[in-house]
Design an enzyme around this catalytic site. Sequence first.
Site, PDB file in Angstrom:
ATOM      1  CG  HIS A 530       0.479  -6.079   1.293  1.00 60.09           C
ATOM      2  ND1 HIS A 530      -0.728  -5.425   1.147  1.00 60.09           N
ATOM      3  CD2 HIS A 530       0.292  -7.020   2.243  1.00 60.09           C
ATOM      4  CE1 HIS A 530      -1.612  -5.958   1.983  1.00 60.09           C
ATOM      5  NE2 HIS A 530      -1.018  -6.929   2.656  1.00 60.09           N
ATOM      6  CD  GLU A 587       2.187 -10.108   2.733  1.00 61.19           C
ATOM      7  OE1 GLU A 587       1.333 -10.603   1.990  1.00 61.19           O
ATOM      8  OE2 GLU A 587       2.133 -10.167   3.982  1.00 61.19           O
TER       9      GLU A 587
END
Length: 615
Positions: A530, A587
Amino acid sequence: MTTWRVLLLLIGAAPVAAVPAEPSPGTIRIDQLGYETTGPKHAIVATPDLTPLSWTLVDSTGEPVATGTTRPFGHDPASDETIQRVDFTGFMMTGEGYRLTIGRLGSQLFSIADRPFAAAATAAMSFFYQQRSGVPIEARYVQRPDLARAAGHAREIVTCFHGRDQRSVRWPGCDYRLDATGGWYDAGDHGKYVVNGGVSAWTLLDLHERLAALGDADAFADGRLALPERGNGRDDLLDEARVEVAFLLAMQVPQGRRVTVAFSTDTGAPAKDFRTIDAGGLVHTKVADEAWTGLPMAPAADPMRRFLYPPSTAATFNMVAVAAQAARIWRQSDPAFADRALAAARRGWEAAERIPGLHASSDFTGSGGYGDRQIADERFWAAAQLFVTTGEAPFRAVVTAAPFLRDGSVDLGWGSTALAGVLTLATVPNGLPPDLHAVIRDEIVARADMLLAERDHSGYRLPFSGAHYGWGSNSTLLNRAIVLGVAYQITRNAAYRDAVADVADYVFGRNALDRSFVTGFGARTTHQPHHRFWAQAADARYPAPPPGVLSGGPNDSARMDDGDPLKGRCVGQTCWRDDWRAFTMNEVAINWNAPLVWVTAFLDATRIRSARAPG
Ligand code: 9MR
């Protein structure tokens, strides 16, 4: 977090790139980065039962080169697997294309090399260059031309947030602007946060402070990293870390400035108790967008207004700790910078002591909260760094009065920073009396022994025997490896170093998903973190990530999350997807890549050198 979700639903019409083909997952899990020729070599096998099995190591031509029998472990709650272990440490032939086999089952291909971690450490450092704000990312310093990009937020001259927060509380703003250009973007978003920037910079600087003792002072000597500063005669690790130190300094409120802040910022209630205070010396918590941007989004294309968000005591201690650390590190090479950093640290310390209970509000949309109401550990960390740098009695008094020297905790993170003081006090020369110094070192070794005991109860040989994997779990493990690494530095007991290697093995693929969590390293790696710019999976016009980027890793809050396809279908270590939308699991972040650098550089620095090699 709800706002993120809404934004993620709004995007998605763009052309999407195909995910590269990769081998299917197997049940024999190995370190896909490879093993050190003379280092420990363990594999984990998920089996239907605990009957010992014969294993064979085959080389790239298919020839068997070693054989043995698995050792049953039992059930592993973190992966919900029945596990057996393979130890092929005794095999020490360098080569590529090895495969571990059991009957018809085979592991991913892997290599055995003298320095498997060196390239990973270099790539993990490049992440920081590519997260730089305010400067163009130039093709000549990155791994592929498509990673180059225009400078993001090139003139970040910002004033305080004014307007309504997400609970409709009105914040008045302030009457000044700061030049906050530069620093690193935090993660997949474009926020620049002091809380989190602090522990990330400390981690890199801490590595620097240890490399000489570990026998590799030149690991990041000038020219080793691809950076614009290459050739300036200074250490490249320090050049990169200084980018963030400079940003932390820039976030300090100038002397005499008054700011209206909220003293009551409970997460459960609207901010209240607004007062106008002399905020000089405090540090703003973050500079960030006023609303979440979508993904993809090149930093230079970010259309949002950006603001400084209110100062907080925690942010101030973060800056103080790192500025004090920087003051001793740059003392010889750049005394003017060292003086400036120390003066800022002292001003910050006084301000934080004057205003001890100013907490960050999490009610601003567009950026993460990094809210932390327990700041005794930040205060201890700041005092420890100031004491080591200055030797002054008031800082010593704070350090010795705090419980953290002996509290036994083994976790370091953006919200729990005590260990960042303890680890420094243990090994960077300072004026504590020898008996107390010995206590601190023994205490770190005792913490490392606790981690070894946990490893013995963990199916995957992790210094963490629990079954709950939280947000950024890979960094939790890597930060535990730092404690083990410092215990090795203190004792030179190879058992601690081996346990550091166990964490690296996990992160690079020896896990229940048979997945390397570091982009570009491994047969089955992470492809779509991400990230707003490395967003090719979301939009083919954007680049795929560079190598050396660590995914946050399994996060079992997905078990409960209505919107998540893993809901009810995963346990701890298996709650992860390689999906650019999965911001709670996939992420990237500066405080996660920093311990990856630390661990890989540590392993490389402490490799067994051949008898013929000089030094
Ligand atoms: O790493 C942070 C994690 O510990 C928190 O649980 C989470 C939710 O508040 O936020 C994480 O940090 C994110 C930050 O708030 C914004 N930038 C991205 C960070 C990594 O996901």
